[in-house]
Design an enzyme around this catalytic site. Structure first.
Site, PDB file in Angstrom:
ATOM      1  N   ASP A  70       0.843  -1.199   0.000  1.00 11.77           N
ATOM      2  CA  ASP A  70       0.000   0.000   0.000  1.00 11.77           C
ATOM      3  C   ASP A  70       0.874   1.243   0.000  1.00 11.77           C
ATOM      4  OD1 ASP A  70       0.715  -0.693   2.708  1.00 11.77           O
ATOM      5  OD2 ASP A  70      -0.696   0.829   3.415  1.00 11.77           O
ATOM      6  N   GLU A 134       0.057  -0.724   5.866  1.00 10.62           N
ATOM      7  CA  GLU A 134       1.146  -0.188   6.671  1.00 10.62           C
ATOM      8  C   GLU A 134       1.079   1.325   6.734  1.00 10.62           C
ATOM      9  OE1 GLU A 134       5.132   1.245   7.873  1.00 10.62           O
ATOM     10  OE2 GLU A 134       4.020   1.705   6.056  1.00 10.62           O
TER      11      GLU A 134
END
Length: 380
Positions: A70, A134
């Site tokens: 991500d 994250e």
């Protein structure tokens, strides 16, 4: 042979802004399954995660890599000179959101792992734990993977998180720990009134300003062998009072503490509450406090794992990495509860920036380092 530069580019073209998966984990799962890895999607809430294992479950010699696909939002797209998800290469740089943080790191350890098990199948197991959460709340990413692993009896002996760690040159720094982070939110309540009649009101502002001053001037510690001194920053004071002739009834302030292993979030919470109680009693106001802990401080002491990584880095870069605990938080703060963990990756000075980019040569170097780590670990 898997070209880690090409794989980085393919991942960058996946628009995986948290919490969108964007096709990145699908791409990796297809590649890993074709290479003989057993893959499981461990999705929780809106978050997509991927667990991949080569070798027997529960083997006593199991090395793990952890990373995320991500990325943070783009900001003002008009400020980008290259398409944010274009993965264009120019003058030795690969451009795109996530190129540095950290699709190149994921590409490097995936490429290293696939080629390693194909060319020199080890006596042991290799785990890749890749998350899509994250950069966001980080509540359903690596945490979910580790929860699932515990329930399934999956375990890593050691883990390397592939976050960017190098400061100026490739290989100059590795992370062997991180500071903890706690935010404290204070609400100070008094009594509203007219500024011309302050004796009929109770102004909460002096109390809050005093509290913020005392907290910010306090020396938490002087640091130690592995950590710099802990720091406290006042991040906001909010009253929302647009009138100049009204004493407000309430005001709020927030501080953030980045703390070393001299403290825990619990000990700091006790100290913050004690200071708030003193100010409340001194000024006759009400002070309410809540806290949010992003992570505890941790340290992986120098030893077999740090030596393993340092040897591989020196072999590939001719540099001995400094062992650091600086910087912000990472998913290593969760992995440390599972097994010893260190972080090593490429130079991260362009991460989260407009025109985020990575040196192509560094991606290839990183694959070489990750491959060398695997050879040393399983041969030793």
């Amino acid at each position: 042979m898997i070209d880690p530069v090409d794989l980085t580019a393919r991942l960058v073209r996946c628009p995986s802004i948290t919490p969108e998966e964007g096709g990145a984990l699908v791409l990796l799962q297809d590649l890993l399954e074709e290479a003989g890895f057993s893959c499981t999607r461990v999705d929780r809430g809106e978050t997509s995660n991927l667990f991949a294992r080569w070798g027997d479950k529960g083997h006593a010699r199991t090395f793990g890599y952890n990373g995320h696909t991500d990325v943070v939002p783009l900001g003002d797209v008009n400020e980008w000179t290259k398409p944010p998800f274009g993965a264009e290469i120019e003058d030795g740089w690969l451009y795109g959101r996530g190129a540095t943080d950290m699709k190149s790191g994921v590409a490097a350890f995936v490429a290293a792992a696939v080629e390693f098990v194909r060319d020199t199948p080890p006596e042991g197991a290799l785990i890749l734990a890749i998350t899509g959460d994250e950069e966001g709340p980080a509540t359903d990413g690596t945490v979910a993977l580790l929860d699932w692993m515990a329930a399934q009896g999956e375990a890593m002996t050691y883990c390397l998180v592939g976050e960017p760690t190098s400061a100026a040159d490739m290989g100059d720094m590795m992370k062997i720990g991180r500071r903890g982070s706690i935010s404290a939110f204070f609400t100070v309540t008094g009594t509203q009134g007219h500024v011309a009649y302050p004796h009929k009101a109770l102004n909460p502002m002096p109390a809050l300003v005093t509290l913020m001053d005392r907290l910010s001037r306090h020396e938490l510690d002087q640091g130690n062998a592995h950590f710099d001194p802990s720091t406290l920053a006042v991040t906001t004071i909010d009253t929302g009072n647009t009138a100049t002739n009204v004493i407000p009834a309430e005001t709020r302030g927030t501080v953030n503490i980045r703390f070393n292993d001299t403290h825990t979030s619990a000990s700091l919470t006790d100290w913050l509450q004690s200071e708030a109680d003193k100010v409340a009693a001194e000024f006759g106001v009400s002070v309410a406090m809540t806290t949010r802990v992003s992570g505890e401080s941790f340290l992986t002491p120098p030893g077999p794992l740090t030596d393993l990584v340092a040897r591989a880095v020196q072999r590939e870069t001719n540099r001995v990495p400094v062992m650091s605990t600086g910087g912000g938080t990472s998913d290593a703060r969760f992995v440390m509860r599972h097994c010893p963990v260190v972080e090593f990756g490429l130079v991260g000075h362009r991460m989260h920036a407009v025109d985020e980019r990575v040196r192509v040569e560094q991606i290839n170097q990183l694959k070489g380092i990750y491959t060398s780590i695997l050879h040393d670990y399983f041969s030793g």
